[in-house]
Structure formats: C-alpha cells, structure tokens
Design a protein around this motif. Structure first.
Motif, PDB file in Angstrom:
ATOM      1  N   GLU A 132       1.282   6.535  -6.937  1.00 44.67           N
ATOM      2  CA  GLU A 132       0.125   7.354  -7.334  1.00 44.67           C
ATOM      3  C   GLU A 132       0.430   8.840  -7.151  1.00 44.67           C
ATOM      4  OE1 GLU A 132      -3.479   8.324  -8.892  1.00 44.67           O
ATOM      5  OE2 GLU A 132      -2.511   6.361  -8.897  1.00 44.67           O
ATOM      6  N   LEU A 133       1.083   9.200  -6.066  1.00 38.25           N
ATOM      7  CA  LEU A 133       1.478  10.598  -5.853  1.00 38.25           C
ATOM      8  C   LEU A 133       2.422  11.054  -6.968  1.00 38.25           C
ATOM      9  CD1 LEU A 133       2.085  10.620  -1.998  1.00 38.25           C
ATOM     10  CD2 LEU A 133       0.286  11.847  -3.241  1.00 38.25           C
ATOM     11  N   ASP A 157       2.336   1.648  -3.502  1.00 38.03           N
ATOM     12  CA  ASP A 157       1.271   2.073  -4.424  1.00 38.03           C
ATOM     13  C   ASP A 157       0.912   3.548  -4.231  1.00 38.03           C
ATOM     14  OD1 ASP A 157       1.205  -0.504  -5.390  1.00 38.03           O
ATOM     15  OD2 ASP A 157      -0.594  -1.077  -4.266  1.00 38.03           O
ATOM     16  N   GLU A 158       0.874   3.983  -2.975  1.00 38.74           N
ATOM     17  CA  GLU A 158       0.522   5.381  -2.698  1.00 38.74           C
ATOM     18  C   GLU A 158       1.593   6.341  -3.219  1.00 38.74           C
ATOM     19  OE1 GLU A 158      -0.667   8.343   1.003  1.00 38.74           O
ATOM     20  OE2 GLU A 158      -0.621   6.181   1.330  1.00 38.74           O
ATOM     21  N   PRO A 167       0.821  -1.226   0.000  1.00 42.32           N
ATOM     22  CA  PRO A 167       0.000   0.000   0.000  1.00 42.32           C
ATOM     23  C   PRO A 167       0.850   1.270   0.000  1.00 42.32           C
ATOM     24  CG  PRO A 167      -0.873  -1.569   1.577  1.00 42.32           C
ATOM     25  CD  PRO A 167       0.448  -2.113   1.100  1.00 42.32           C
ATOM     26  N   PHE A 168       1.953   1.260   0.725  1.00 43.85           N
ATOM     27  CA  PHE A 168       2.846   2.412   0.751  1.00 43.85           C
ATOM     28  C   PHE A 168       3.461   2.652  -0.624  1.00 43.85           C
ATOM     29  CE2 PHE A 168       7.142   4.144   1.160  1.00 43.85           C
ATOM     30  CZ  PHE A 168       6.853   5.351   1.773  1.00 43.85           C
TER      31      PHE A 168
END
Length: 117
Positions: free
Chosen positions: A85-86, A81-82, A78-79
């Motif tokens: 995305e940023l 992926d985030e 999740p980290f």
C-alpha cells in the motif's frame, strides 16, 4: 516561513539546479527500488518458512503445522500488505516533468552542460 510564500521570488544557483537534475532520476529510482526490495525480501522469507514447515510436516509429522501456517500468515501478510500500500500511494515524482515551464529563466549556458533546460 513556507517556501510557497516566497516561491516566485526564490532564485536557485545554477550549480545547485544542475546537480539536482543530474541526480533526480537516480534518487527517484532508488526510492521505487526500495519498496520492491522490501516486498521481495518479506515474501521470500515467508515462502522459506512455509517450505520448512511443509518439509518437516511431511518428514516427521510436525505437530500443529496448520496452526503454524496460520500464525505465519497472520504475522507476515499485514506487513506485506502495508508495504504494498505504501508503494502504491508513494507519489510518482516523474509524472510532472514539465514543472519548469514558465518558471525557469535564461541560464548561463556552459559548454557540455548536463542541465536539461
């Protein structure tokens, strides 16, 4: 007061504009590089932990190796992926290089000036 309200009446001193443009591309590059560095560090750390789990699982039958791998994925992915995305949604500040057209007046030209007019 918002800058847009007075935007057509604002004058920027020549030295300020020159320094802004001289440093602009470098700062934008540093912003892009930051995302890559964070992503690479997170992916590298995840891979290092995965290798350690595999090594000890093969050597001495580490208990719950599959569980540890699953927890690792849940923790890191999740980290990663985030941050990705940023990075994707970060504005491309070099895309509109012609923003000065019609907005920049005559300059007090200096010899060997770095100001790109």
């Amino acid at each position: 007061m918002q800058i847009q309200a007075v935007g057509d009446r604002v004058r920027v001193p020549y030295q300020v504009a020159e320094e802004f443009f001289r440093n602009r591309v470098t700062v934008i590059g540093e912003q892009r590089r930051a995302y890559r560095e964070v992503l690479n560090a997170a992916q590298s750390a995840k891979e290092t932990i995965e290798k350690a789990i595999s090594k000890h699982d093969r050597k001495n039958g580490l208990l719950n190796a599959d569980h540890l791998r699953a927890r690792l994925a849940v923790s890191f992915q999740p980290f990663i992926d985030e941050v990705a995305e940023l990075q994707k949604t970060h504005p491309d500040l070099l895309a509109n290089e012609d923003f000065r057209v019609g907005r920049v007046g005559a300059t007090a030209r200096r010899k060997n000036s770095a100001f790109p007019v």
